[in-house]
Design an enzyme around this catalytic site. Sequence first.
Site, PDB file in Angstrom:
ATOM      1  CE  LYS A 110      -3.792  -2.364   2.220  1.00  0.00           C
ATOM      2  NZ  LYS A 110      -4.424  -2.683   0.948  1.00  0.00           N
ATOM      3  N   GLY A 111       1.981   1.197   0.740  1.00  0.00           N
ATOM      4  CA  GLY A 111       2.856   2.357   0.783  1.00  0.00           C
ATOM      5  C   GLY A 111       3.453   2.652  -0.583  1.00  0.00           C
ATOM      6  CG  LEU A 133     -19.094   5.293   0.072  1.00  0.00           C
ATOM      7  CD1 LEU A 133     -20.185   6.332  -0.188  1.00  0.00           C
ATOM      8  CD2 LEU A 133     -19.290   4.659   1.444  1.00  0.00           C
ATOM      9  N   GLY A 187     -18.952   5.021  -5.201  1.00  0.00           N
ATOM     10  CA  GLY A 187     -18.054   6.157  -5.297  1.00  0.00           C
ATOM     11  C   GLY A 187     -17.364   6.508  -3.995  1.00  0.00           C
ATOM     12  CG  ASP A 198      -2.894   1.330  -2.361  1.00  0.00           C
ATOM     13  OD1 ASP A 198      -3.345   1.636  -1.245  1.00  0.00           O
ATOM     14  OD2 ASP A 198      -2.481   0.196  -2.650  1.00  0.00           O
TER      15      ASP A 198
HETATM   16  O1  RIB Z   1      -3.545  -2.123  -1.706  1.00  0.00           O
HETATM   17  C1  RIB Z   1      -2.976  -3.115  -2.538  1.00  0.00           C
HETATM   18  C2  RIB Z   1      -1.745  -3.667  -1.898  1.00  0.00           C
HETATM   19  O2  RIB Z   1      -2.110  -4.295  -0.699  1.00  0.00           O
HETATM   20  C3  RIB Z   1      -1.032  -4.725  -2.712  1.00  0.00           C
HETATM   21  O3  RIB Z   1      -0.097  -4.209  -3.624  1.00  0.00           O
HETATM   22  C4  RIB Z   1      -0.449  -5.634  -1.650  1.00  0.00           C
HETATM   23  O4  RIB Z   1       0.926  -5.534  -1.545  1.00  0.00           O
HETATM   24  C5  RIB Z   1      -1.148  -5.247  -0.356  1.00  0.00           C
HETATM   25  O5  RIB Z   1      -0.305  -4.659   0.503  1.00  0.00           O
END
Ligand code: RIB
Length: 293
Positions: free
Chosen positions: A39-40, A212, A216, A243
């Site tokens: 996510k980062g 949501l 959206g 992300d």
């Molecule tokens: O938000 C998606 C991510 O969540 C993926 O890339 C995976 O690594 C998890 O961390």
Amino acid sequence: MRVLNFGSLNIDYVYPVDHIILPGETEPAGEVTENCGGKGLNQSIALAKAGVEVCHAGLVGEEGDVLIDKCREHGVKTDLIRKIPGRSGHTIIQVDRDGQNSILLFGGANRKITKEYVDHVLSSFEKDDLLILQNEINLMDYIVDEAYGKGMKVIMNPSPFDDSLKQVDMSKVTLFFLNEIEGSQMTGEKEPDLILKTLHRLYPGAKVVLTLGGDGAVYSDGEVRYRQGIFKVKAVDTTAAGDTFTGYFVASMVEGMSIPKGLELAARASSITVTRPGATDSIPFRREVEGTV
Ligand code: RIB
């Protein structure tokens, strides 16, 4: 104002499946692919592809050069990333025929952050700089306290939500990004309206972006709300959609765009992400989002 994303870097092992595997079931998978994610890292890449300069901080293991290279490829600043002994974070991701996923997360290096490292990272930042956090690293409570103490603005994506977040002083957060499930876990409420009201009661002063799914997203500052619908597309893989939304919305803030325009930009970007497989590589460039290619 500088942007620091202190977050996970994962190697994602992705398996196409007919359906997400059930308890006790064995199911054959299609060809495995290995992607850069976390996510980062996804949020840093989204910011960079949107055109915003971002410094990424986090730890990778011995096989983690590929993750650092991915940052460099897109101009994410890597000076603060450290390589340590042991394995990088990784995931096992099942993607079903409708593009839905399920993710098994191994923390690895992401969960070996020390106070000394946090102090080192934060020493390069100052008042009013932005700090973006997700919940795939350890010491979240310490990072939030120290960054807040310096006057940095904390942007929190409490994902994946778990009990460790109960140690974090969320009253120090400026802006939350969360989905309905995380909103429900944080507030005990199910309805979006009640999730937002409860978050504002618990953390007055914080702004919230609640996503949501098919309905959206809503932005709320406690007084004013803005809604953004989705752009309908055929989903291939929803990984990194959230992300992308977060990265692009933060980019819009850095650029001083209005909230409605920022929400629209973020929704357009994440609608493109879901049409492609993978994580960092599925995130579109700004020119694609603006339809200039
Ligand atoms: O938000 C998606 C991510 O969540 C993926 O890339 C995976 O690594 C998890 O961390």
